[in-house]
Design an enzyme around this catalytic site. Structure first.
Site: not given
Ligand code: PLP
Length: 395
Positions: A255-258, A298, A323
């Protein structure tokens, strides 16, 4: 960047289609013939154009809300590829996702499991589920984005997992699809990821001994990127490590996002004023914590590059007009910019726009996708009247 600023104004998020595509292809090439599913984590950046780019590459999606499920559909993504994570899914969200026939519900508590079983039964459906287990490993990342320790709100403790799977197997409205974990975000070392995957595989084997069979092993997202001087594992090394730990008979879900979109985005901003105080020099620009909250939330680092520079470099803090003293974007950087110059905050493609707010009645910025030699307006800049269009004065 200068022509984008000219055409669309600032502040403005700018994304590269080519970088997103190259990251996705790196993942899928690394898996080769291994059975896998890449579920892009929509929460990192849910703009329809970004989802569209990924859907066209055959990406699946990981969501954490009903709103994100709607977005996947609106962007032309296949909702049947969706994995639904999150500790607080509501009855309405479970219903919506069941009707959309999503691929898997990642369950985070027994109460949630019971509600899903009830809702599925009422709809006459069999819900595919994976337990999100908490492997209790230290992801060694910022505490706000570490999720795999027993003290976090996420997942079901490993020690309870066997018992909960037995309950799932006994419920006619549920179907065991897989097992899941996700230990955190911006992970820069392989060791905790490997440890977590090994612990999950131990559970999979115990389940197998009891004839409870999972189809997939979901190791979550979290692979880090380079913001400053980090050295996260390469996508290929990460995938190879997973392929070694997870037996070939199981589909690997990630589940890659970043790591797909982070490096593909920049926040373009125009410098308004240079302000000298006895202690510091502030570059006051038209972007703020409302556009990019990561530095404030962060203590995140983002490179700041001058698009245009007009004076000699000196050490400055880059701040916005909001502000709050927490409204800073970068501290103690060498920059040679003054009023009118453009700067780019780098690596803002993930957890940038999606965390933007309207604090101080600031309309959210435009988003532009660079697609080969064209600019594609991915989101119009909000207008001030839009912000109060749904409010009511006294009657
Ligand atoms: C946030 C999240 C991701 C994605 O994380 P990244 O660090 O962006 O790759 C994947 N799975 C779950 C369950 C998340 O909460």
């Amino acid at each position: 960047m200068a022509s984008i600023a000219e055409k669309y104004g600032t502040p403005c998020y700018v994304y590269s289609r080519a970088i997103i595509e190259s990251n996705f292809k790196a993942y899928s090439a690394a898996f080769g013939k291994r059975r896998h599913r890449i579920c892009y984590a929509v929460k990192a950046n849910g703009n329809l154009a970004i989802l569209d780019v990924l859907a066209r590459l055959g990406s699946a999606f990981d969501i954490v809300s009903g709103g994100e499920l709607d977005r996947v559909g609106a962007a032309g993504g296949n909702q049947q590829t969706v994995t639904f994570a999150g500790v607080g899914k509501t009855r309405a969200e479970l219903e919506k996702a069941l009707k959309a026939d999503i691929a898997c519900f990642n369950i985070e508590s027994i109460e949630e499991l019971q509600l899903l079983a009830q809702v599925a039964e009422a709809l006459g459906r069999k819900a595919p589920v994976a337990l999100r287990v908490n492997p209790d490993v230290d992801a060694d990342t910022h505490p706000y984005i570490a999720t795999g320790l027993n003290e976090n709100k996420f997942g079901i403790p490993m020690a309870d997992a066997m018992d909960v799977y037995r309950q799932i197997a006994a419920l006619p409205s549920l179907r065991v699809a897989g097992v899941a974990c996700h230990i955190g975000s911006q992970l820069t070392a392989l060791t905790p990821i490997i440890d977590a995957a090994k612990r999950v595989m131990k559970l999979v084997k115990s389940l197998h001994r009891e004839h409870i069979e999972v189809d997939h092993v979901d190791v979550g997202g979290g692979l880090g990127i380079v913001y400053d001087d980090e050295s996260p594992p390469a996508i290929q090394a990460y995938v190879e490590a997973l392929c070694q730990i997870i037996d070939p008979c199981y589909r690997i879900v990630i589940e890659p996002g970043r790591s797909l979109v982070g490096a593909a985005g920049a926040l373009l901003s125009r410098v308004q004023y240079l302000k000298q105080t006895p202690q510091k020099t502030f570059v006051i620009c038209d972007a703020a914590m409302t556009e990019l909250i990561r530095p404030a939330l962060y203590q995140a680092y983002h490179d700041v590059l001058p698009v245009t520079a007009s004076i000699e470099e000196h050490v400055v803090d880059v701040v916005g007009p909001v502000c709050e003293s927490g409204d800073f974007l970068a501290r103690d950087r060498k920059l040679g910019v003054s009023g009118g110059d453009l700067i780019a905050l780098m690596d803002c493609g993930a957890y940038g726009f999606v965390m933007a707010s309207n604090y101080n009645a600031r309309p959210r910025p435009a988003e532009v996708l660079i697609d080969r030699d064209k600019f594609h307006l991915a989101r119009e800049r909000e207008t001030s009247p839009q912000l109060y269009a749904t409010e009511y004065r006294l009657t």
